[in-house]
Design an enzyme around this catalytic site. Sequence first.
Site, PDB file in Angstrom:
ATOM      1  N   ASP A 198      40.822  30.778  49.624  1.00  0.00           N
ATOM      2  CA  ASP A 198      41.729  31.014  48.506  1.00  0.00           C
ATOM      3  C   ASP A 198      40.920  31.495  47.303  1.00  0.00           C
ATOM      4  O   ASP A 198      39.859  30.943  47.003  1.00  0.00           O
ATOM      5  CB  ASP A 198      42.493  29.737  48.142  1.00  0.00           C
ATOM      6  CG  ASP A 198      43.640  30.004  47.187  1.00  0.00           C
ATOM      7  OD1 ASP A 198      44.727  30.360  47.668  1.00  0.00           O
ATOM      8  OD2 ASP A 198      43.449  29.849  45.964  1.00  0.00           O
ATOM      9  N   ILE A 199      41.413  32.531  46.634  1.00  0.00           N
ATOM     10  CA  ILE A 199      40.718  33.084  45.469  1.00  0.00           C
ATOM     11  C   ILE A 199      40.929  32.166  44.272  1.00  0.00           C
ATOM     12  O   ILE A 199      42.071  31.844  43.927  1.00  0.00           O
ATOM     13  CB  ILE A 199      41.215  34.499  45.144  1.00  0.00           C
ATOM     14  CG1 ILE A 199      41.123  35.400  46.381  1.00  0.00           C
ATOM     15  CG2 ILE A 199      40.428  35.096  43.987  1.00  0.00           C
ATOM     16  CD1 ILE A 199      41.760  36.760  46.191  1.00  0.00           C
ATOM     17  N   GLU A 241      47.171  34.868  47.596  1.00  0.00           N
ATOM     18  CA  GLU A 241      45.725  35.075  47.488  1.00  0.00           C
ATOM     19  C   GLU A 241      44.978  34.209  48.495  1.00  0.00           C
ATOM     20  O   GLU A 241      43.807  33.908  48.323  1.00  0.00           O
ATOM     21  CB  GLU A 241      45.231  34.771  46.067  1.00  0.00           C
ATOM     22  CG  GLU A 241      45.415  33.350  45.615  1.00  0.00           C
ATOM     23  CD  GLU A 241      46.705  33.112  44.834  1.00  0.00           C
ATOM     24  OE1 GLU A 241      46.736  32.158  44.045  1.00  0.00           O
ATOM     25  OE2 GLU A 241      47.677  33.868  45.012  1.00  0.00           O
TER      26      GLU A 241
END
Length: 330
Positions: A198-199, A241
């Site tokens: 996950d960003i 994301e």
Amino acid sequence: MAYQNELERLRELEKYAILDTSSEESFDRITRIAQKIMDVPIALITLVDEKRQWFLSKQGITFDETPREISFCTHAIQKDQPFIVHDATQDERFKHNPMVTEAPNVQFYAGIPLKSALGYNLGTLCVIDTKPRDISLDEIDILRDLASIVIDEIELRTIATQDFLTGMLRRQSFMLKANQEMLRAIRYDTNFSIIAIDIDHFKSVNDRYGHATGDLVLRKIADICRSTLREIDVPARFGGEEFIILLPQTDQHDAMIVAERIRKMIEKLVVEDSGNTVTVTTSLGVVDRITCGKNDINSILNMADDRLYEAKANGRNTIVPIIGQCDSSN
């Protein structure tokens, strides 16, 4: 389902990858119909995020979101039935709400929860009037039907094989391949690993630089993931994301090597776009089948997701593996 576990509900919402997307005619058509049939100034499709309600489609207002704490829809998603407020100015829950006392001056509200296939209320289809009014059972049935169409449209987005932005598999296609790998691993007593990525703080990228730059960051990260993987590995965009990678015939030790390589490459990534220089980091969770001791893919994915969120809690830009046997409660 009564009011759901909020963390699980938010994860489910995130995995549909529909927050902050561009307006679509298929959803706008539904809100126009609701607005006309109900003869109201405002009709919305809302998605209730952690701290805001965001409008997937809107008629009669110009803004795209409001703080969750003042949203009527926060109340609506806590129920499995239509949520009706006939006169908000006389309702103790809402009469001091700035949505009531100021523009858009909500007085009447009717919201139908948008329930996902797994039973989580993602948001609502709602209609709003600036004067008190009643609503008939027939009108409620019409709104229910329109809400069902909204959910059908949202679910259809998960069926397409490939994510148009990153070129990766989408969620539904990944799940088919992951279940196939699970059956193969059980049959031959082999291992595989899942990496959840996950960003970190990705919303701030979109907010500061715009969605076009955010999309470019997603594509660059997808390219990094692909560049580190074997042909047999299965990467997918699993949410807005969030990325998922399945590594067949791989234990946790080797999966950690892959995850660390990806983490470092993303940490060093510099995205230049429209005069802006953007850098990001990622949080990762790693789980393998044998260490986990689970034989269904959803349990293993949930474990990887839990480790990812633990990585975020530990300061982000880090990796958390599963160590030892899984808890029986998981």
